[in-house]
Design a protein around this motif. Sequence first.
Motif, PDB file in Angstrom:
ATOM      1  N   ILE A  69       0.815  -1.218   0.000  1.00 51.60           N
ATOM      2  CA  ILE A  69       0.000   0.000   0.000  1.00 51.60           C
ATOM      3  C   ILE A  69       0.850   1.269   0.000  1.00 51.60           C
ATOM      4  O   ILE A  69       0.312   2.372   0.098  1.00 51.60           O
ATOM      5  CB  ILE A  69      -0.949   0.013   1.213  1.00 51.60           C
ATOM      6  N   PHE A  72      -0.142   4.273  -2.018  1.00 51.56           N
ATOM      7  CA  PHE A  72      -1.528   4.671  -1.818  1.00 51.56           C
ATOM      8  C   PHE A  72      -1.729   5.375  -0.475  1.00 51.56           C
ATOM      9  O   PHE A  72      -2.817   5.809  -0.170  1.00 51.56           O
ATOM     10  CB  PHE A  72      -2.443   3.444  -1.911  1.00 51.56           C
ATOM     11  N   ARG A  73      -0.648   5.475   0.306  1.00 51.57           N
ATOM     12  CA  ARG A  73      -0.725   6.109   1.618  1.00 51.57           C
ATOM     13  C   ARG A  73      -0.920   7.613   1.483  1.00 51.57           C
ATOM     14  O   ARG A  73      -0.369   8.230   0.578  1.00 51.57           O
ATOM     15  CB  ARG A  73       0.560   5.836   2.411  1.00 51.57           C
ATOM     16  N   ASP A  74      -1.683   8.191   2.404  1.00 51.13           N
ATOM     17  CA  ASP A  74      -1.901   9.636   2.345  1.00 51.13           C
ATOM     18  C   ASP A  74      -0.710  10.436   2.875  1.00 51.13           C
ATOM     19  O   ASP A  74      -0.662  11.650   2.722  1.00 51.13           O
ATOM     20  CB  ASP A  74      -3.198  10.046   3.051  1.00 51.13           C
ATOM     21  N   ARG A 110      -5.561   4.239   8.676  1.00 46.99           N
ATOM     22  CA  ARG A 110      -5.083   4.800   7.411  1.00 46.99           C
ATOM     23  C   ARG A 110      -4.497   3.731   6.479  1.00 46.99           C
ATOM     24  O   ARG A 110      -4.644   3.823   5.268  1.00 46.99           O
ATOM     25  CB  ARG A 110      -4.078   5.915   7.667  1.00 46.99           C
ATOM     26  N   SER A 111      -3.865   2.720   7.029  1.00 40.79           N
ATOM     27  CA  SER A 111      -3.338   1.639   6.179  1.00 40.79           C
ATOM     28  C   SER A 111      -4.470   0.900   5.481  1.00 40.79           C
ATOM     29  O   SER A 111      -4.368   0.558   4.302  1.00 40.79           O
ATOM     30  CB  SER A 111      -2.519   0.646   7.009  1.00 40.79           C
ATOM     31  N   SER A 114      -5.838   2.910   2.678  1.00 40.40           N
ATOM     32  CA  SER A 114      -4.942   2.765   1.530  1.00 40.40           C
ATOM     33  C   SER A 114      -5.155   1.430   0.824  1.00 40.40           C
ATOM     34  O   SER A 114      -5.151   1.364  -0.403  1.00 40.40           O
ATOM     35  CB  SER A 114      -3.488   2.878   1.985  1.00 40.40           C
TER      36      SER A 114
END
Length: 181
Positions: A69, A72-74, A110-111, A114
């Motif tokens: 991921i 795709f992490r913020d 959050r993970s 993602s």
Amino acid sequence: MSQKILLTSKEVNIILHRLACQLIENHNDFSNTVLIGIQPRGVFLAERIKTILENSYKVKEVTLGFLDITFFRDDFRRGEKVLEANQTKIDFLVENKKVVFIDDVLFTGRSIRSALTAIQSFGRPSTIELLVLIDRRFSRELPIQPDYRGRQVDVINNEKVVVNWSEKDGEDAIYLKEKDN
């Protein structure tokens, strides 16, 4: 750094078998279900769950993949630390499949957010569930909750949960450690 043991090897093993049984209750023969380990640490848990399902409970052909991921992490471009990508290993489509994301610790959520974005590259699942070994319930930043949890832990801000796997760390154990300041 002080530490306290949360789960011993024996307790981890008991929890893994309980989680496998819960999956069997909901997914029966796994013919339309895939397990996806979230890189990097969810891979060890996913492999263990697959092994238990196949060897202890005689579930045939459990489909397992690994999802990276990183991109795709913020927070991908927010820090000084350069993030290192892991390998995605999904050689199947998830279109209309029941997907079970597997990760070791659910912290902020959050993970998993993602992972929800990343999995779209492999099709549109019919459902997505979340299995975690440790749920840090008071740390959530997003409205994400596990469907299957090994243990729920209340952790304060200066503490972290560390999951050790024998394959990587030489032991199966889970610790609560104070963060270095």
